[in-house]
Design a protein around this motif. Structure first.
Motif, PDB file in Angstrom:
ATOM      1  N   MET A   1      50.108  29.004  71.741  1.00 22.07           N
ATOM      2  CA  MET A   1      49.000  29.404  72.584  1.00 22.07           C
ATOM      3  C   MET A   1      47.875  30.030  71.761  1.00 22.07           C
ATOM      4  SD  MET A   1      47.600  29.467  75.461  1.00 22.07           S
ATOM      5  CE  MET A   1      48.101  29.794  77.111  1.00 22.07           C
ATOM      6  N   THR A   2      48.220  30.739  70.716  1.00 21.22           N
ATOM      7  CA  THR A   2      47.201  31.423  69.922  1.00 21.22           C
ATOM      8  C   THR A   2      46.195  30.453  69.321  1.00 21.22           C
ATOM      9  OG1 THR A   2      48.787  33.158  69.416  1.00 21.22           O
ATOM     10  CG2 THR A   2      46.830  33.086  68.069  1.00 21.22           C
ATOM     11  N   ALA A   3      46.652  29.317  68.810  1.00 17.36           N
ATOM     12  CA  ALA A   3      45.728  28.340  68.229  1.00 17.36           C
ATOM     13  C   ALA A   3      44.749  27.844  69.281  1.00 17.36           C
ATOM     14  CB  ALA A   3      46.493  27.184  67.599  1.00 17.36           C
ATOM     15  N   ALA A   4      45.239  27.589  70.491  1.00 20.68           N
ATOM     16  CA  ALA A   4      44.356  27.138  71.569  1.00 20.68           C
ATOM     17  C   ALA A   4      43.332  28.208  71.912  1.00 20.68           C
ATOM     18  CB  ALA A   4      45.171  26.760  72.798  1.00 20.68           C
ATOM     19  N   GLU A   5      43.755  29.464  71.918  1.00 20.86           N
ATOM     20  CA  GLU A   5      42.825  30.566  72.189  1.00 20.86           C
ATOM     21  C   GLU A   5      41.759  30.676  71.104  1.00 20.86           C
ATOM     22  OE1 GLU A   5      45.824  33.620  74.529  1.00 20.86           O
ATOM     23  OE2 GLU A   5      45.901  33.522  72.346  1.00 20.86           O
ATOM     24  N   VAL A   6      42.162  30.489  69.862  1.00 28.68           N
ATOM     25  CA  VAL A   6      41.219  30.548  68.749  1.00 28.68           C
ATOM     26  C   VAL A   6      40.213  29.412  68.843  1.00 28.68           C
ATOM     27  CG1 VAL A   6      41.020  30.220  66.240  1.00 28.68           C
ATOM     28  CG2 VAL A   6      42.673  31.862  67.164  1.00 28.68           C
ATOM     29  N   VAL A   7      40.691  28.205  69.082  1.00 26.80           N
ATOM     30  CA  VAL A   7      39.781  27.060  69.188  1.00 26.80           C
ATOM     31  C   VAL A   7      38.809  27.264  70.343  1.00 26.80           C
ATOM     32  CG1 VAL A   7      39.628  24.573  69.684  1.00 26.80           C
ATOM     33  CG2 VAL A   7      41.305  25.431  68.023  1.00 26.80           C
ATOM     34  N   ALA A   8      39.320  27.681  71.487  1.00 25.67           N
ATOM     35  CA  ALA A   8      38.447  27.910  72.643  1.00 25.67           C
ATOM     36  C   ALA A   8      37.441  29.028  72.364  1.00 25.67           C
ATOM     37  CB  ALA A   8      39.281  28.251  73.877  1.00 25.67           C
ATOM     38  N   GLY A   9      37.906  30.098  71.738  1.00 26.82           N
ATOM     39  CA  GLY A   9      37.022  31.216  71.430  1.00 26.82           C
ATOM     40  C   GLY A   9      35.919  30.839  70.460  1.00 26.82           C
ATOM     41  N   LEU A  10      36.292  30.124  69.414  1.00 31.29           N
ATOM     42  CA  LEU A  10      35.295  29.688  68.439  1.00 31.29           C
ATOM     43  C   LEU A  10      34.321  28.687  69.053  1.00 31.29           C
ATOM     44  CD1 LEU A  10      37.558  29.268  65.283  1.00 31.29           C
ATOM     45  CD2 LEU A  10      35.765  30.983  65.585  1.00 31.29           C
ATOM     46  N   ALA A  11      34.843  27.721  69.783  1.00 32.23           N
ATOM     47  CA  ALA A  11      33.991  26.698  70.395  1.00 32.23           C
ATOM     48  C   ALA A  11      33.009  27.325  71.375  1.00 32.23           C
ATOM     49  CB  ALA A  11      34.850  25.644  71.090  1.00 32.23           C
ATOM     50  N   GLY A  12      33.482  28.287  72.152  1.00 32.72           N
ATOM     51  CA  GLY A  12      32.633  28.953  73.114  1.00 32.72           C
ATOM     52  C   GLY A  12      31.493  29.732  72.483  1.00 32.72           C
ATOM     53  N   ARG A  13      31.683  30.138  71.254  1.00 29.20           N
ATOM     54  CA  ARG A  13      30.670  30.909  70.535  1.00 29.20           C
ATOM     55  C   ARG A  13      29.857  30.050  69.577  1.00 29.20           C
ATOM     56  NH1 ARG A  13      32.975  36.580  69.706  1.00 29.20           N
ATOM     57  NH2 ARG A  13      31.923  36.504  67.711  1.00 29.20           N
ATOM     58  N   GLY A  14      30.253  28.767  69.435  1.00 31.65           N
ATOM     59  CA  GLY A  14      29.567  27.898  68.487  1.00 31.65           C
ATOM     60  C   GLY A  14      29.841  28.288  67.043  1.00 31.65           C
ATOM     61  N   GLU A  15      31.054  28.799  66.787  1.00 28.50           N
ATOM     62  CA  GLU A  15      31.420  29.263  65.455  1.00 28.50           C
ATOM     63  C   GLU A  15      32.523  28.403  64.846  1.00 28.50           C
ATOM     64  OE1 GLU A  15      30.179  33.928  66.141  1.00 28.50           O
ATOM     65  OE2 GLU A  15      32.309  33.429  66.066  1.00 28.50           O
ATOM     66  N   THR A  16      32.734  28.605  63.533  1.00 25.66           N
ATOM     67  CA  THR A  16      33.702  27.791  62.802  1.00 25.66           C
ATOM     68  C   THR A  16      34.616  28.673  61.960  1.00 25.66           C
ATOM     69  OG1 THR A  16      32.123  27.529  60.987  1.00 25.66           O
ATOM     70  CG2 THR A  16      32.166  25.780  62.684  1.00 25.66           C
ATOM     71  N   VAL A  17      35.685  28.066  61.458  1.00 27.44           N
ATOM     72  CA  VAL A  17      36.639  28.775  60.617  1.00 27.44           C
ATOM     73  C   VAL A  17      37.057  27.868  59.460  1.00 27.44           C
ATOM     74  CG1 VAL A  17      38.693  28.046  61.946  1.00 27.44           C
ATOM     75  CG2 VAL A  17      38.765  30.180  60.614  1.00 27.44           C
ATOM     76  N   ALA A  18      37.426  28.501  58.347  1.00 28.20           N
ATOM     77  CA  ALA A  18      38.009  27.811  57.200  1.00 28.20           C
ATOM     78  C   ALA A  18      39.146  28.678  56.669  1.00 28.20           C
ATOM     79  CB  ALA A  18      36.968  27.590  56.112  1.00 28.20           C
TER      80      ALA A  18
END
Length: 157
Positions: free
Chosen positions: A1-18
């Motif tokens: 569930m955490t990965a889905a929350e991270v993807v949704a959170g980043l997408a909602g903010r227009g942000e990215t991760v590496a």
């Protein structure tokens, strides 16, 4: 569930991760890519399993590595910053630790340092995990995603 929350959170903010991953060897990036829509938020990752690659690929200070070894909180912070800068991401995650079964540079198996670099600076969380190599590596990946998720919630709130 955490990965889905991270993807949704980043997408909602227009942000990215590496990521710059040592002991997890890409598990954090794998977890993120299990979520549909991950391509909108995951810029890339560095697998820096070998100590010399922490310096050459992620930009970790050579003197730090020589003095403290690869498993150190500051190494995790620099890995996170290196991932963020080199991949052009909003956020960077850096992981280093000992999956065992033997200690590394005097550091006990189960010791994990997780760095997070973002728009407001960097932080490091250190955890101790019990279990075999697989359990330690998977717990480290989950803890890294949780750290990012928690910071996204803080920044949003």
């Amino acid at each position: 569930m955490t990965a889905a929350e991270v993807v949704a959170g980043l997408a909602g903010r227009g942000e990215t991760v590496a990521t710059a991953e040592s002991l997890t060897a890409g598990l954090v990036a794998v977890e993120i890519t299990t979520v549909p829509g991950a391509s909108a938020v995951l810029r890339g990752g560095l697998i820096v399993y070998a100590t010399d690659l922490k310096e050459s690929l992620a930009g970790v200070d050579a003197a730090l590595l020589a003095e403290h070894g690869a498993v150190h909180p500051e190494v995790a912070r620099q890995l996170a910053e290196g991932a963020r800068e080199r991949c052009g991401a909003t956020w960077g995650l850096g992981l280093t630790g000992v999956a065992g079964p033997d200690p590394q540079d005097g550091v006990a198996p189960g010791t994990v340092h997780i760095g997070l670099s973002g728009p407001s600076g960097s932080t490091v969380r250190t955890i101790t995990v019990r279990g075999d190599r697989s359990a330690i590596r998977h717990a480290a990946a989950t803890a890294a995603l949780t750290l990012l998720r928690d910071h996204l919630d803080i920044a949003a709130g």
